[in-house]
Design a protein around this motif. Structure first.
Motif, PDB file in Angstrom:
ATOM      1  N   ASN A   1      -0.702  -8.808  10.797  1.00 41.04           N
ATOM      2  CA  ASN A   1       0.733  -8.650  11.019  1.00 41.04           C
ATOM      3  C   ASN A   1       1.487  -8.429   9.711  1.00 41.04           C
ATOM      4  O   ASN A   1       2.520  -7.746   9.687  1.00 41.04           O
ATOM      5  N   ASP A   2       0.986  -9.003   8.615  1.00 39.35           N
ATOM      6  CA  ASP A   2       1.619  -8.788   7.312  1.00 39.35           C
ATOM      7  C   ASP A   2       1.577  -7.308   6.936  1.00 39.35           C
ATOM      8  O   ASP A   2       2.557  -6.760   6.407  1.00 39.35           O
ATOM      9  N   ILE A   3       0.440  -6.668   7.203  1.00 42.89           N
ATOM     10  CA  ILE A   3       0.303  -5.250   6.860  1.00 42.89           C
ATOM     11  C   ILE A   3       1.199  -4.390   7.736  1.00 42.89           C
ATOM     12  O   ILE A   3       1.852  -3.457   7.267  1.00 42.89           O
ATOM     13  N   TYR A   4       1.251  -4.716   9.035  1.00 42.72           N
ATOM     14  CA  TYR A   4       2.128  -3.950   9.925  1.00 42.72           C
ATOM     15  C   TYR A   4       3.591  -4.114   9.512  1.00 42.72           C
ATOM     16  O   TYR A   4       4.390  -3.170   9.640  1.00 42.72           O
ATOM     17  N   THR A   5       3.952  -5.286   9.002  1.00 41.72           N
ATOM     18  CA  THR A   5       5.314  -5.497   8.521  1.00 41.72           C
ATOM     19  C   THR A   5       5.600  -4.607   7.313  1.00 41.72           C
ATOM     20  O   THR A   5       6.665  -3.976   7.210  1.00 41.72           O
TER      21      THR A   5
ATOM     22  N   GLN B   1       7.753   3.658  -7.270  1.00 42.92           N
ATOM     23  CA  GLN B   1       7.113   2.635  -6.451  1.00 42.92           C
ATOM     24  C   GLN B   1       7.974   2.377  -5.215  1.00 42.92           C
ATOM     25  O   GLN B   1       9.176   2.131  -5.338  1.00 42.92           O
ATOM     26  N   PRO B   2       7.394   2.430  -4.017  1.00 41.16           N
ATOM     27  CA  PRO B   2       8.170   2.099  -2.806  1.00 41.16           C
ATOM     28  C   PRO B   2       8.687   0.667  -2.871  1.00 41.16           C
ATOM     29  O   PRO B   2       8.148  -0.180  -3.574  1.00 41.16           O
ATOM     30  N   HIS B   3       9.734   0.392  -2.101  1.00 36.36           N
ATOM     31  CA  HIS B   3      10.356  -0.932  -2.153  1.00 36.36           C
ATOM     32  C   HIS B   3       9.416  -2.042  -1.705  1.00 36.36           C
ATOM     33  O   HIS B   3       9.548  -3.189  -2.147  1.00 36.36           O
ATOM     34  N   PHE B   4       8.473  -1.732  -0.810  1.00 42.00           N
ATOM     35  CA  PHE B   4       7.607  -2.807  -0.314  1.00 42.00           C
ATOM     36  C   PHE B   4       6.735  -3.389  -1.417  1.00 42.00           C
ATOM     37  O   PHE B   4       6.254  -4.512  -1.309  1.00 42.00           O
ATOM     38  N   THR B   5       6.524  -2.645  -2.505  1.00 39.80           N
ATOM     39  CA  THR B   5       5.735  -3.180  -3.610  1.00 39.80           C
ATOM     40  C   THR B   5       6.492  -4.283  -4.340  1.00 39.80           C
ATOM     41  O   THR B   5       5.892  -5.099  -5.033  1.00 39.80           O
TER      42      THR B   5
ATOM     43  N   THR C   1       8.892  -6.301  -2.561  1.00 41.36           N
ATOM     44  CA  THR C   1       9.096  -7.399  -1.607  1.00 41.36           C
ATOM     45  C   THR C   1       7.796  -8.099  -1.243  1.00 41.36           C
ATOM     46  O   THR C   1       7.809  -9.252  -0.832  1.00 41.36           O
ATOM     47  N   CYS C   2       6.662  -7.394  -1.357  1.00 43.26           N
ATOM     48  CA  CYS C   2       5.360  -7.985  -1.000  1.00 43.26           C
ATOM     49  C   CYS C   2       4.351  -7.765  -2.126  1.00 43.26           C
ATOM     50  O   CYS C   2       3.287  -7.160  -1.914  1.00 43.26           O
TER      51      CYS C   2
END
Length: 328
Positions: free
Chosen positions: A204-208, A174-178, A180-181
């Protein structure tokens, strides 16, 4: 959760913040606005779970600001704050379907109840949204059109992560963004790999999230295919189908890369067929199907004779084969 305080008196902002600190509400991010126009502008920057609004402010008053905000952000819980207890204000607040009518100064216990109700609402809403998106994503993968399941006013994007190794579970992490978000990401296993759906009411949340993912190092055997950020479910469903269909092209264009939907090379039918044969060969190898493997190999050789590969395509194919054998 995000909470917005709207009041022209600085003291009210300070007192609400103090109450929240007493409640140890560490999961709440506080924003500030000092009039109705400021409130509407601030609400374009993020989604707010709770908005505490003073009625009497210079310029656009609280009731009119709520009336305008509810046209765009109807899932937000609005609470009226005022030092005045006139019935007309209360009646108008009820007409606007605000959550509650509060007298200033706010007490800590009143804020505690507001936050508790908001948390329950947020959890229920998140669960409902995830269920809807899970059903929609399942249908999109199977090329079924059920846009009615998709929640309104959400921005969405997809990432397909493929893995070409004998031990996909170890490489396809799983990538780290899973982590943190977690409230903006759904993952779904599919034949081609692991599909992630990114979603938020604020693009903007998705672009982040995509920015975070771009900084991550892909495992040597993994390849990522990214869609655009979409506002229409049918648009993303079409892009997901394209990502799934074109993902075999990594055999000839290179693994361990990121491919964006808008920049993906347009393949010819022979290139797509040849790449697909190699993916089928990979599957037969991983699934221990020797008969299928033996039937595919002559077809691949025939394709090579009819249309030889370029030097770069041969390099990419060699790397793909090395990944299958664990030599990458």
């Amino acid at each position: 959760m995000n909470l917005l305080i709207v009041d022209d008196e600085t003291l009210i902002h300070v007192s609400v913040e103090y109450c929240l600190k007493e409640l140890h509400a560490d999961d709440i991010t506080i924003f500030h606005a000092y009039n109705g126009a400021d409130m509407l502008e601030t609400m374009t920057t993020a989604f707010f779970d709770i908005v505490l609004v003073d009625i009497r402010m210079p310029g656009l008053n609280g009731l009119e600001a709520i009336r305008q905000a509810k046209q765009l952000y109807h899932d937000t819980a609005y609470y009226i704050m005022t030092g005045f207890s006139e019935f007309e204000y209360a009646r108008e607040a009820v007409h606007l379907n605000v959550a509650e009518y509060l007298l200033k100064p706010l007490e800590t216990e009143a804020l505690k109840q507001i936050i508790s109700r908001a948390r329950e609402k947020v959890l229920l809403a998140r669960s409902h949204i995830r269920d809807c998106l899970q059903n929609w994503l399942t249908a999109a993968i199977h090329n079924h059109n059920i846009a009615a399941l998709f929640p309104e006013k959400y921005f969405i994007s997809a990432i397909l992560l493929t893995c070409d190794t004998l031990q996909p579970d170890a490489a396809l992490r799983q990538p780290h963004f899973t982590e943190t978000c977690p409230d903006s990401v759904l993952s779904f296993p599919c034949k081609e790999g692991l599909l992630f759906l990114l979603y938020s009411q604020n693009p903007n949340d998705i672009y982040t999230i995509l920015g975070q993912f771009s900084q991550e190092i892909l495992p040597p055997s993994c390849t990522a295919f990214l869609s655009s950020v979409c506002h229409e479910p049918d648009q993303l469903a079409g892009q997901i189908q394209s990502l799934l269909r074109l993902s075999p092209l990594r055999v000839l264009h290179g693994i361990s890369k990121r491919y964006h939907y808008a920049l993906f090379p347009e393949p010819d039918s022979e290139e797509l067929l040849f790449s697909g044969l190699w993916i089928d060969l990979r599957d037969s190898l991983f699934q221990r199907q020797p008969e299928e493997y033996q039937s595919l190999y002559p077809r691949i050789l025939q394709q090579l004779k009819e249309k030889p590969l370029t030097g770069s395509q041969m390099d990419h194919l060699s790397r793909f084969i090395s990944s299958l054998t664990g030599r990458v």
